[in-house]
Design an enzyme around this catalytic site. Structure first.
Site, PDB file in Angstrom:
ATOM      1  CE  LYS A  93      -1.768   2.717   3.020  1.00 15.02           C
ATOM      2  NZ  LYS A  93      -1.846   4.008   2.284  1.00 15.02           N
ATOM      3  CD  GLU A 141      13.034   3.854   8.178  1.00 14.80           C
ATOM      4  OE1 GLU A 141      12.981   4.817   8.980  1.00 14.80           O
ATOM      5  OE2 GLU A 141      12.915   3.975   6.958  1.00 14.80           O
ATOM      6  CB  CYS A 189      12.853   8.583   8.678  1.00 12.94           C
ATOM      7  SG  CYS A 189      13.714   7.458   7.552  1.00 12.94           S
ATOM      8  CD  GLU A 233      10.523  12.158  12.164  1.00 20.52           C
ATOM      9  OE1 GLU A 233      11.335  11.680  11.355  1.00 20.52           O
ATOM     10  OE2 GLU A 233       9.531  11.542  12.575  1.00 20.52           O
TER      11      GLU A 233
END
Length: 488
Positions: free
Chosen positions: A194, A268, A302, A399
């Site tokens: 997906k 991850e 990331c 983040e």
């Protein structure tokens, strides 16, 4: 009478480039796309569709079928039917398909680069020079492993797990697909993937590549859709392996969903990487690494080096050089080959960046943004640096996932390590120094899955990637990336 040479006027600044746009004609977009299930494109069971837009212009690029729970069930069933035949193929035969896919990616590289830039908003020079070459490299690399699995160090006869359910993010749409599909297929698994709802197009073009390569029906299935489709895929009882790249919050939900089941999982997740600059580092080289670390792909990475830790004695020199460098970055049309920073991927992500940077200012950090003229339409954010930052500031902890850098200082290597590790994340770090012994001494103390030395954001299919703590678990890439898809 002496001849006078006419004045040419003031010399242009070295950043004054004439526009050099890549042609959109390189890719032919259809007005609508279906789901890719069992080797064919098909409508969603519900008939629902959604629109994918260009972040740079907000124009609608295409209409895409929206997968739901019924479509997930169809795709998983197709992958399950295809699994015995695919797993039974000799590794050398599976490798032929992977080699074929890699070569087609190379042949269609220009088309894929333009497509990715249109749908994601990142500069064409990044998709052209980094993303697409790495996609091909991953398929080439894992094609080489397909007939050597018994020599990978995971036992004499490792077996594939079955059906892999894979959910990928929007920041590297085609590259994250390659990270997941290539090792899964090499190991003999079949796949239901997906893509993110804001960037479905390159995954659907990859489905065309699978058809072009003659991949057996059902081995790869692509389900564009929203979070509900991803949740249904993760929870499906006939999925043997879940691979997810995305936010830590969603990763925690996935971990709760699969808890108690026999599903293998790799996650991850987010990061807040520290880029550590010591007083003996070559400043200009370090500045280039800092820029690559946080402004590559608009900071939507990331493993971005979003926390800059500078030794106190060289703080002013490094920050001044960094600001000078940022004034030369070109922000604008992602299809222009001169552009350094493209568009933020979505209005939602731009809102998050705006909110968190506003909070950083309110908490007392000093904000500086590079002077640049932002386009009138689309989602844009100027490269931004926060100084006078403490570890308590939101911009040093959360983040942001945007072109925003927080600068902190340290005096000793021990303090640098302590500050670098003072985060719930543990995905990446960078070290800048001329001393090899210092690199090794600091690197072994950093709680980060990847540590770069005198460089940043360099990737290779032979090298494993992954994190610790709230950055997830498991490794992708390299020999290690096979383990997640093998019953060892």
């Amino acid at each position: 009478m002496a001849h006078e040479t006419p004045s040419a006027g003031p010399a242009p600044a070295f950043t004054d480039y004439a526009p050099a746009p890549e042609s959109r004609a390189a890719v032919a977009l259809a007005s609508s796309y279906g789901l890719f299930i069992d080797g064919e494109f098909t409508d969603a069971a519900s008939g629902e569709v959604f629109k994918t837009v260009s972040p740079a212009t907000e124009e609608v690029l295409s209409e895409v079928a929206r997968a739901g729970e019924e479509d997930v069930a169809r795709a998983v069933a197709a992958a399950r039917r295809a699994f015995p035949g695919w797993a039974a193929l000799p590794g050398a035969e599976r490798a032929k398909y992977l080699f074929r896919i890699a070569r087609i990616v190379q042949e269609r590289a220009r088309e894929l680069a333009v497509l990715e830039t249109l749908d994601n908003g990142k500069p064409i020079k990044e998709t052209r020079d980094t993303d697409i070459p790495l996609v091909a490299a991953h398929f080439f690399y894992y094609a080489g492993w397909a007939d050597k699995l018994e020599h990978a160090g995971f036992g004499p006869a490792p077996k594939p797990l079955g059906v892999a359910g894979q959910v990928i993010p929007w920041n590297f749409p085609l590259l994250m697909l390659a990270w997941k599909i290539a090792p899964a297929l090499a190991a003999g698994n079949t796949v239901v993937l997906k893509p993110a709802e804001t960037t479905p197009l390159s995954a659907l073009f990859f489905a065309e590549i699978c058809q072009q390569a003659g991949l057996p029906r059902g081995v790869v299935n692509i389900l564009p859709g929203y979070g509900g489709a991803g949740a249904a895929l993760v929870a499906h009882p006939d999925v043997n392996k879940v691979a997810f790249t995305g936010s830590t919050a969603v990763g925690k939900q996935i971990a709760r969903t699969v808890a108690g089941s026999r599903k293998r999982v790799t996650l991850e997740l987010g990061g807040k990487g520290a880029n550590i600059v010591f007083d003996d580092a070559p400043v200009e080289q370090a500045v280039e690494g800092i820029v690559t670390g946080i402004f590559f792909n608009q900071g939507q990475v990331c493993c971005a080096g979003s926390r800059l830790l500078v030794q106190e004695s060289v703080h002013d020199e490094v920050v001044d050089a960094l600001k000078r460098r940022l004034t030369t970055l070109r922000v604008g049309d992602p299809l222009d080959k001169n552009t350094d920073l493209g568009a933020i991927n979505s209005a939602e992500q731009l809102d998050r960046i705006t909110r968190l940077t506003g909070q950083g200012e309110a908490e007392g950090a000093e904000r500086w943004s590079a002077p640049c003229e932002l386009p009138g339409s689309g989602y844009w954010f100027a490269p931004t640096v926060f100084t006078n930052v403490t570890q308590a500031h939101t911009v040093a902890r959360e983040e942001i996932f945007g072109p925003v850098l927080s600068v902190l200082t340290f005096r000793t290597p021990a303090e640098a390590v302590a500050k670098a590790n003072n985060t719930p994340y543990g995905l990446s770090a960078g070290i800048w120094t001329e001393k090899g012994s210092r690199i090794l001494a600091v690197a072994e103390k950093l709680r980060a899955g990847v540590v770069w030395a005198n460089t940043f954001n360099k990737f290779d299919p032979t090298s494993p990637f992954g994190g610790y703590k709230e950055s997830g678990y498991g490794r992708e890439g390299g020999r290690h990336g096979l383990e997640a898809y093998l019953d060892v």
